[in-house]
Design an enzyme around this catalytic site. Structure first.
Site, PDB file in Angstrom:
ATOM      1  N   GLU A 107       0.930  -0.989   0.042  1.00 15.60           N
ATOM      2  CA  GLU A 107       0.059  -0.029  -0.114  1.00 15.60           C
ATOM      3  C   GLU A 107       0.902   1.079  -0.099  1.00 15.60           C
ATOM      4  OE1 GLU A 107      -3.370  -0.176   0.094  1.00 15.60           O
ATOM      5  OE2 GLU A 107      -4.277   1.574   0.748  1.00 15.60           O
ATOM      6  N   CYS A 114      -2.297   8.804   2.909  1.00 16.86           N
ATOM      7  CA  CYS A 114      -2.351   8.546   1.548  1.00 16.86           C
ATOM      8  C   CYS A 114      -3.693   8.735   0.726  1.00 16.86           C
ATOM      9  CB  CYS A 114      -1.975   6.886   1.380  1.00 16.86           C
ATOM     10  SG  CYS A 114      -2.945   5.991   2.753  1.00 16.86           S
TER      11      CYS A 114
HETATM   12  P1  NAD Z   1       9.019   4.599   4.005  1.00 12.26           P
HETATM   13  O1  NAD Z   1       8.851   3.903   2.541  1.00 12.26           O
HETATM   14  O2  NAD Z   1      10.269   5.612   3.773  1.00 12.26           O
HETATM   15  O3  NAD Z   1       9.079   3.920   5.244  1.00 12.26           O
HETATM   16  C1  NAD Z   1       8.064   2.935   5.426  1.00 12.26           C
HETATM   17  C2  NAD Z   1       8.669   1.705   6.591  1.00 12.26           C
HETATM   18  O4  NAD Z   1       9.435   1.025   5.709  1.00 12.26           O
HETATM   19  C3  NAD Z   1       9.213   2.281   7.691  1.00 12.26           C
HETATM   20  O5  NAD Z   1       8.932   1.447   8.637  1.00 12.26           O
HETATM   21  C4  NAD Z   1      10.584   2.068   7.264  1.00 12.26           C
HETATM   22  O6  NAD Z   1      11.588   1.848   8.462  1.00 12.26           O
HETATM   23  C5  NAD Z   1      10.649   0.977   6.431  1.00 12.26           C
HETATM   24  N1  NAD Z   1      11.847   0.505   5.190  1.00 12.26           N
HETATM   25  C6  NAD Z   1      12.685   1.686   4.894  1.00 12.26           C
HETATM   26  N2  NAD Z   1      13.424   1.039   4.140  1.00 12.26           N
HETATM   27  C7  NAD Z   1      13.027  -0.493   4.027  1.00 12.26           C
HETATM   28  C8  NAD Z   1      13.583  -1.347   3.319  1.00 12.26           C
HETATM   29  N3  NAD Z   1      14.617  -1.235   2.356  1.00 12.26           N
HETATM   30  N4  NAD Z   1      13.171  -2.762   3.679  1.00 12.26           N
HETATM   31  C9  NAD Z   1      11.972  -2.984   4.195  1.00 12.26           C
HETATM   32  N5  NAD Z   1      11.620  -1.555   4.957  1.00 12.26           N
HETATM   33  C10 NAD Z   1      12.191  -0.699   4.987  1.00 12.26           C
HETATM   34  O7  NAD Z   1       7.870   5.567   3.950  1.00 12.26           O
HETATM   35  P2  NAD Z   1       7.539   6.718   5.040  1.00 12.26           P
HETATM   36  O8  NAD Z   1       8.319   7.688   4.945  1.00 12.26           O
HETATM   37  O9  NAD Z   1       7.704   5.966   6.299  1.00 12.26           O
HETATM   38  O10 NAD Z   1       5.859   6.863   4.716  1.00 12.26           O
HETATM   39  C11 NAD Z   1       5.542   8.129   4.107  1.00 12.26           C
HETATM   40  C12 NAD Z   1       5.163   7.162   2.929  1.00 12.26           C
HETATM   41  O11 NAD Z   1       4.280   6.242   3.306  1.00 12.26           O
HETATM   42  C13 NAD Z   1       4.302   8.132   1.876  1.00 12.26           C
HETATM   43  O12 NAD Z   1       4.777   8.018   0.544  1.00 12.26           O
HETATM   44  C14 NAD Z   1       3.058   7.801   1.863  1.00 12.26           C
HETATM   45  O13 NAD Z   1       1.940   7.940   0.909  1.00 12.26           O
HETATM   46  C15 NAD Z   1       3.165   6.131   2.182  1.00 12.26           C
HETATM   47  N6  NAD Z   1       1.875   5.903   2.853  1.00 12.26           N
HETATM   48  C16 NAD Z   1       1.054   5.094   2.144  1.00 12.26           C
HETATM   49  C17 NAD Z   1      -0.223   4.674   2.957  1.00 12.26           C
HETATM   50  C18 NAD Z   1      -1.115   3.955   2.252  1.00 12.26           C
HETATM   51  O14 NAD Z   1      -2.097   3.198   2.728  1.00 12.26           O
HETATM   52  N7  NAD Z   1      -1.354   3.728   1.018  1.00 12.26           N
HETATM   53  C19 NAD Z   1      -0.521   4.451   4.194  1.00 12.26           C
HETATM   54  C20 NAD Z   1       0.439   5.670   4.920  1.00 12.26           C
HETATM   55  C21 NAD Z   1       1.594   6.156   4.154  1.00 12.26           C
END
Ligand code: NAD
Length: 475
Positions: free
Chosen positions: A229, A263
Site C-alpha cells: 500500500e 495516503c
Molecule cells: P518509507 O517507505 O520511508 O518507510 C516505510 C517503512 O518502511 C518504515 O517502517 C521504514 O523503516 C521501512 N523501510 C525503509 N526502508 C526499508 C527497506 N529497504 N526494506 C524494508 N523496510 C524498509 O515511508 P515513510 O516515509 O515512513 O512513509 C511515508 C510514505 O508512506 C508516503 O509516501 C505515503 O504515501 C506512504 N503511505 C501510504 C499509505 C497507504 O495506505 N497507501 C499509508 C501511509 C503512508
C-alpha cells in the site's frame, strides 16, 4: 547497541530513546513466533477472537493514554490522534465478528459425482508488517488483526520516527492481556525492515513507492508474496452542480486531515469553470479559519497539527516553492509557521498545472492546489494523468452521474460527495491501483484471505476397485 531518538515534532525535544534491534534479534524473534503459530492456529477462529476481544477491551480502556502518546510522537491535532484508537477498535471488532465466517472452508460443487471438494484457507505461518509514521496505531491495525485472526503469527516493524504507541499496544497484548506469544515488534530502519522481509512467509508493507519497490524485489527473491500500500495523489473533482458549501468543507478537511499526511488525503482539486471563483473564495475563507497547533493540554482547540518529520516539512516547502517559482499563486498560508516545531500553514494554491511537483508528486501536507477545468471530461483526463491511483472523490448534485464518472477514474476507491471515508466501511476492499500498490490491503474477504493459502482437498464418496483412468490404459 544504537538507539532511535524519537523527537517531538511540536517542539523538537527528545521524547524517547528506543534501542534498535540487531538482525540476529529479528531472526531469533521470527523463529520464536513461528514456533508458537501452530498452537495459535489450532485455537480456531473463536479462540483467536477471544484473545482479540480482550485486546480490544484494553485498547478501549487505554484510549486516552494512547492518544497522548500518538500526539507526542507525531505532533498531530487531538482530533486526528483521537481517531486512531477509535479506528483500531472498529477494525478489531470487524475481524472478530467476520473473520470466522470469511475463513470457513468452502465446498464447491464437484463436477464428478463421487467426489467431495473442500477449499481450506490455511494461514501463512509468519506475516511481516512494516508501517510508516503517519498513523502510528492505525497503520499496523489495518493489517495485523486480520493476520492474527487468520491464524498467522505477526512480526511488526513500526516506523523509526514513531515507534512508541505501537510498542505499547504490542506490550499490552503480551503483558496486560497475556495473549499467546504470536505478536512481536522490532525497531529500526531499512536494515531491520529488510531483516523482517528475510524472515517471514508473507509481508504486508505500507510506505513510499521507492521502499515498496525494494520490498517487492526482496520478497520476489525469496518467492514470498507481498502486499503493498503505497503513496497517493488523490484527485477531487468538483462539478458545477455540487452543493458548494459541502464540497468546500469536504475538500478542505480531506486535504488537511492528519496535516495532509494521509495516503487517501486530497492532493489535487479540479473545479468546473462556472463555480471556480466562488469555490476558491469560499475555501480560502475557511482555510484562514483553521487553527494550527498541537492541542495536548486543551483537546479540540486546534485543527491542523505539525508535520510528523522534518524531512516531510521540507518536501511540502519544496513543492510550494517550486509551484510559486513556476507561476502559482498562494492565496492563504504558503510557508512554515514561526516558532518551534515542524508546522506548515494550511495553504491554498491556484494557477497550478501538471508541470509542477505539487500536482504530480506526493506532497503529504496541508496544501490544496486548485485547477479550473472546462468540464467533467477535462477533469477526468487530468485526474487520471498521474502515476498514482489510490482514492478519488467527485462532488456533484447528481449522485448517479458521480458514480458513473467515477468508474472512469483510475483509483482503487471512490467517494461521491465525501472524501477519505471508504476505509471506514470494512466490507469494502481497500487497495491502490497503478503505483499506489498491489493487492487489497484490508476489508472484506480479500482483506483476510490474503494471509492464507488455499488448500484444495478432494475426498472420494465411493471407492470402486479401480477408476476408468487408472492402469491398464484401455481397460
Ligand atoms: P518509507 O517507505 O520511508 O518507510 C516505510 C517503512 O518502511 C518504515 O517502517 C521504514 O523503516 C521501512 N523501510 C525503509 N526502508 C526499508 C527497506 N529497504 N526494506 C524494508 N523496510 C524498509 O515511508 P515513510 O516515509 O515512513 O512513509 C511515508 C510514505 O508512506 C508516503 O509516501 C505515503 O504515501 C506512504 N503511505 C501510504 C499509505 C497507504 O495506505 N497507501 C499509508 C501511509 C503512508
Amino acid at each position: 547497541m544504537s538507539n532511535l531518538t524519537v523527537t517531538s515534532p511540536s517542539d523538537g525535544s527528545t521524547i524517547a530513546e528506543v534501542p534498535v534491534n540487531t538482525v540476529a534479534e529479528v531472526t531469533e524473534l521470527a523463529a520464536r513466533l513461528r514456533s508458537n503459530q501452530q498452537a495459535w492456529q489450532e485455537l480456531g477462529p473463536d479462540g483467536r477472537a477471544e484473545w482479540l476481544g480482550r485486546w480490544l477491551e484494553w485498547i478501549a480502556q487505554n484510549a486516552e493514554r494512547l492518544i497522548a502518546m500518538i500526539q507526542a510522537e507525531t505532533g498531530k491535532a487531538y482530533g486526528d490522534a483521537a481517531s486512531e484508537p477509535g479506528y483500531a477498535q472498529l477494525v478489531v471488532s470487524y475481524w472478530i465478528q467476520n473473520g470466522g465466517r470469511l475463513l470457513a472452508d468452502e465446498q464447491p460443487q464437484s463436477t464428478i459425482p463421487h467426489q467431495r471438494l473442500i477449499i481450506e484457507h490455511s494461514p501463512y505461518p509468519l506475516v511481516g508488517v512494516i508501517t510508516p509514521w503517519n498513523w502510528p496505531l492505525t497503520m499496523p491495525m489495518l493489517d495485523i488483526p486480520a493476520a492474527l485472526m487468520a491464524g498467522s503469527a505477526v512480526l511488526s516493524k513500526p516506523s523509526e520516527f514513531t515507534p512508541l504507541a505501537w510498542a505499547e499496544v504490542v506490550r499490552a497484548w503480551q503483558e496486560e492481556v497475556g495473549a499467546p506469544d504470536v505478536l512481536g515488534i522490532v525497531n529500526g530502519g531499512a536494515e531491520i525492515g529488510e531483516a523482517v522481509v528475510d524472515s517471514v512467509d508473507m509481508v504486508q508493507f505500507t510506505g513510499s513507492v521507492r521502499t515498496g519497490r525494494a520490498v517487492a524485489v526482496r520478497a520476489a527473491t525469496r518467492l514470498i508474496p507481498c502486499g503493498l500500500e503505497l503513496g497517493g495523489k488523490d484527485p477531487a473533482i468538483v462539478l458545477a452542480d455540487a452543493d458548494l458549501e459541502r464540497a468546500v468543507n469536504g475538500v478542505l478537511w480531506g486535504a488537511c486531515v492528519n496535516t495532509g499526511q494521509g495516503c487517501s488525503a486530497i492532493e489535487r482539486v479540479y473545479v468546473e469553470a462556472p463555480i471556480y471563483d466562488r469555490f476558491v473564495e469560499m475555501i480560502v475563507d475557511k482555510a484562514k479559519e483553521l487553527r494550527l497547533g498541537t492541542d495536548v493540554a486543551q483537546p479540540l482547540t486546534r485543527d491542523v497539527g505539525s508535520m510528523a518529520t522534518r524531512a516531510q516539512l521540507e518536501i511540502v516547502e519544496r513543492h510550494v516553492a517550486d509551484a510559486v517559482a513556476a507561476g502559482a499563486r498562494v492565496l492563504v498560508g504558503g510557508s512554515r509557521a514561526e516558532g518551534p516545531g515542524w508546522y506548515f500553514e494550511p495553504t491554498v494554491l491556484v494557477d497550478v498545472d501538471h508541470t509542477m511537483s505539487v500536482m504530480r508528486e506526493e506532497t503529504f501536507g496541508p496544501v490544496v492546489p486548485i485547477m479550473k477545468v472546462a468540464d467533467a471530461d477535462e477533469a477526468m483526463r487530468l485526474a487520471n494523468d498521474s502515476e498514482f491511483g489510490l482514492c478519488g472523490s467527485i462532488w456533484t448534485g447528481d449522485r448517479d452521474r458521480g458514480i458513473a464518472l467515477g468508474r472512469r477514474l483510475e483509483v482503487g476507491a471512490l467517494c461521491v460527495n465525501d472524501a477519505c471515508v471508504t476505509n471506514f466501511q470494512l466490507d469494502l476492499p481497500s487497495g491502490g491501483w497503478k503505483n499506489s500498490g498491489i493487492g487489497v490491503r484490508f476489508g472484506g474477504a480479500s482483506g483476510i484471505l490474503k494471509y492464507t493459502r488455499p488448500r484444495a482437498i478432494l475426498s472420494t464418496l465411493e471407492e470402486p476397485a479401480t477408476e476408468p483412468h487408472w492402469y491398464p490404459f484401455g481397460g
